[in-house]
Design a protein around this motif. Structure first.
Motif, short mmCIF file in Angstrom:
data_model
loop_
_atom_site.label_atom_id
_atom_site.label_comp_id
_atom_site.label_asym_id
_atom_site.label_seq_id
_atom_site.Cartn_x
_atom_site.Cartn_y
_atom_site.Cartn_z
N ALA A 1 35.59 -15.40 -17.04
CA ALA A 1 35.50 -16.15 -18.31
C ALA A 1 34.35 -15.64 -19.16
O ALA A 1 34.47 -15.51 -20.38
CB ALA A 1 35.33 -17.65 -18.01
N TRP A 2 33.22 -15.34 -18.51
CA TRP A 2 32.06 -14.80 -19.26
C TRP A 2 32.42 -13.47 -19.90
O TRP A 2 32.06 -13.21 -21.06
CB TRP A 2 30.87 -14.64 -18.32
CG TRP A 2 29.60 -14.26 -19.02
CD1 TRP A 2 28.60 -15.08 -19.46
CD2 TRP A 2 29.17 -12.93 -19.38
NE1 TRP A 2 27.61 -14.37 -20.06
CE2 TRP A 2 27.92 -13.04 -20.03
CE3 TRP A 2 29.71 -11.67 -19.21
CZ2 TRP A 2 27.22 -11.94 -20.50
CZ3 TRP A 2 29.02 -10.56 -19.69
CH2 TRP A 2 27.79 -10.71 -20.32
N LEU A 3 33.11 -12.63 -19.15
CA LEU A 3 33.50 -11.33 -19.69
C LEU A 3 34.40 -11.49 -20.91
O LEU A 3 34.22 -10.81 -21.93
CB LEU A 3 34.23 -10.52 -18.62
CG LEU A 3 33.35 -9.88 -17.55
CD1 LEU A 3 34.21 -9.35 -16.41
CD2 LEU A 3 32.52 -8.75 -18.13
N LEU A 4 35.37 -12.40 -20.83
CA LEU A 4 36.27 -12.61 -21.96
C LEU A 4 35.52 -13.13 -23.18
O LEU A 4 35.73 -12.66 -24.30
CB LEU A 4 37.38 -13.59 -21.57
CG LEU A 4 38.45 -13.86 -22.63
CD1 LEU A 4 39.18 -12.56 -22.99
CD2 LEU A 4 39.44 -14.90 -22.13
N ASP A 5 34.61 -14.07 -22.95
CA ASP A 5 33.84 -14.66 -24.06
C ASP A 5 32.89 -13.67 -24.70
O ASP A 5 32.64 -13.72 -25.90
CB ASP A 5 33.05 -15.88 -23.57
CG ASP A 5 33.95 -17.05 -23.22
OD1 ASP A 5 35.12 -17.04 -23.64
OD2 ASP A 5 33.49 -17.97 -22.51
N ASN A 6 32.31 -12.76 -23.91
CA ASN A 6 31.24 -11.91 -24.41
C ASN A 6 31.65 -10.48 -24.73
O ASN A 6 30.94 -9.78 -25.44
CB ASN A 6 30.08 -11.88 -23.39
CG ASN A 6 29.33 -13.19 -23.35
OD1 ASN A 6 28.41 -13.41 -24.11
ND2 ASN A 6 29.74 -14.07 -22.44
N GLY B 1 38.38 -10.26 -17.38
CA GLY B 1 37.98 -9.68 -16.11
C GLY B 1 39.12 -9.78 -15.09
O GLY B 1 40.05 -10.55 -15.27
N ALA B 2 39.00 -9.01 -14.03
CA ALA B 2 40.05 -9.00 -12.99
C ALA B 2 39.46 -9.34 -11.63
O ALA B 2 40.04 -9.02 -10.60
CB ALA B 2 40.73 -7.63 -12.96
N ARG C 1 29.06 -2.11 -14.87
CA ARG C 1 27.96 -2.68 -15.66
C ARG C 1 28.33 -4.01 -16.31
O ARG C 1 27.50 -4.93 -16.37
CB ARG C 1 27.51 -1.69 -16.74
CG ARG C 1 28.51 -1.42 -17.83
CD ARG C 1 27.96 -0.45 -18.86
NE ARG C 1 28.87 -0.32 -19.98
CZ ARG C 1 28.67 0.48 -21.00
NH1 ARG C 1 27.60 1.24 -21.02
NH2 ARG C 1 29.52 0.53 -22.01
N ASP C 2 29.59 -4.15 -16.79
CA ASP C 2 29.98 -5.42 -17.40
C ASP C 2 30.01 -6.53 -16.37
O ASP C 2 29.60 -7.66 -16.65
CB ASP C 2 31.36 -5.28 -18.07
CG ASP C 2 31.31 -4.46 -19.34
OD1 ASP C 2 30.19 -4.19 -19.81
OD2 ASP C 2 32.38 -4.09 -19.85
N TYR C 3 30.51 -6.24 -15.18
CA TYR C 3 30.53 -7.25 -14.13
C TYR C 3 29.10 -7.63 -13.72
O TYR C 3 28.81 -8.80 -13.48
CB TYR C 3 31.31 -6.75 -12.91
CG TYR C 3 32.81 -6.80 -13.10
CD1 TYR C 3 33.47 -8.02 -13.23
CD2 TYR C 3 33.56 -5.63 -13.17
CE1 TYR C 3 34.85 -8.08 -13.41
CE2 TYR C 3 34.94 -5.68 -13.36
CZ TYR C 3 35.57 -6.90 -13.48
OH TYR C 3 36.93 -6.95 -13.68
#
Length: 348
Positions: free
Chosen positions: A35-40, A45-46, A65-67
């Protein structure tokens, strides 16, 4: 194979939002990271509980790095606290850090490359997400610089990372810390005789003063930033735009208009985006034209400010328009509804 007890401990220390009194499960942590990845980042994310299991068992020692940014944000911890393996580039620099007199040009160049990579990561995440990494990197760069034989180059790099820390602190409204970092950045840039880094540090300090409503201090810092004729046309154009915005908020419309006209001439000589290193964009025409919108807003020309900001965004690569630093441009253009973003609210 050694398990990652740090990540497991951090998960167990985080309370579940689903089951009060219990710690976060692997599945719940995976969902929050995604959810954080989608928002930011705008990208889903998978991650799932099975991959979390691999991380905690040590089968995967360093996620992407994103994770990593998402884990840091969700769990409120650094990469080191979460047991993630260090960046291999940091490992290459370790011998130089342990033996400072071996901190040659190559080591300093690698440190500069790492700083550039973090700047690009900020664009994809946020200032808060990268601040722990930048602070840790600053410690390494300071260590390299302490006894480096290449004192001018080292001082310049320490100035740049101090300048960047100052910028990140401004983004977090930590103005006292920001000033301390920017003062150091300016002092080291003078020591290195680096007009570009000096002008950037002073312009950031002027921006801080502007946000705080200290228009006299902001104007003095802005003039100091433009004093050296060796500063490149793009940064000089930004300096005139910043000076115009300061004058406009201080009620001096004549000076603001004059500086805005001078900035227009300088923007014509600003570098083309294709001529710049990857991730460099602060002082190119599309971004500079966006800053014109802030000046026009300060002068009360809301309609033209909106149009200018919109044209600026349309001329940028799409990836830039989504960056955190472009939020004010987006809002001024009406892309996000109300044009009164945090920056504009603070100045009005």
């Amino acid at each position: 194979m050694v398990g990652n007890d740090h990540l497991k401990a951090a998960r167990h220390a985080a309370e579940s939002a689903r089951v009060p009194g219990e710690h976060m499960s692997r599945a719940e942590l995976a969902e929050r990271v995604n959810a954080w990845l989608l928002d930011n980042t705008g990208r889903p994310g998978a991650l799932d509980r099975h991959y979390l299991g691999k991380l905690e068992r040590g089968q995967v020692q360093r996620p992407g790095r994103d994770y990593r940014a998402a884990f840091r944000a969700v769990l409120g911890a650094s990469d080191r606290d979460l047991g993630f393996a260090p960046d291999p580039r940091t490992e290459r620099l370790r011998p130089a850090a342990q033996h400072p007199r071996r901190a040659d040009t190559t080591a300093l160049s690698q440190a500069a490359d790492m700083l550039s990579a973090v700047r690009r990561l900020e664009d994809e995440t946020s200032a808060s997400a990268v601040l722990p990494s930048v602070a840790a990197h600053a410690g390494l760069v300071n260590h390299l610089a302490d006894e480096s034989k290449h004192t001018t180059e080292a001082a310049g790099l320490v100035s740049e990372i101090s300048q960047y820390l100052g910028w990140l602190k401004i983004a977090r409204d930590e103005y006292g810390d920001a000033q301390a970092h920017l003062d150091r950045a300016a002092r080291l840039a003078l020591e290195a005789d680096d007009p570009q880094r000096l002008a950037t540090a002073l312009s950031f300090a002027a921006y801080r003063a502007l946000l705080l409503g200290n228009y006299g201090q902001a104007a003095n810092l802005n003039r100091a930033a433009m004093r050296d004729s060796r500063v490149d046309p793009g940064l000089r154009a930004y300096g005139h735009l910043q000076g115009a915005e300061i004058a406009a908020y201080d009620g001096d419309a004549h000076t603001a208009t004059r500086m805005l006209t001078q900035a227009d001439r300088l923007i014509e000589n600003a570098p083309d985006p294709q001529e710049l290193p990857d991730g460099s964009y602060w002082h190119i025409p599309p971004v500079l034209n966006g800053h014109k919108g802030f000046v026009l807003h300060a002068l009360g020309d809301t309609e033209q400010a909106c149009q200018t900001a919109r044209e600026s965004l349309e001329a940028m690569p799409e990836a830039w328009t989504r960056a955190e630093w472009a939020a004010d441009h987006r809002a001024l253009a009406g892309w996000e509804g109300d044009a009164a973003t945090q920056r504009i609210r603070e100045l009005d």
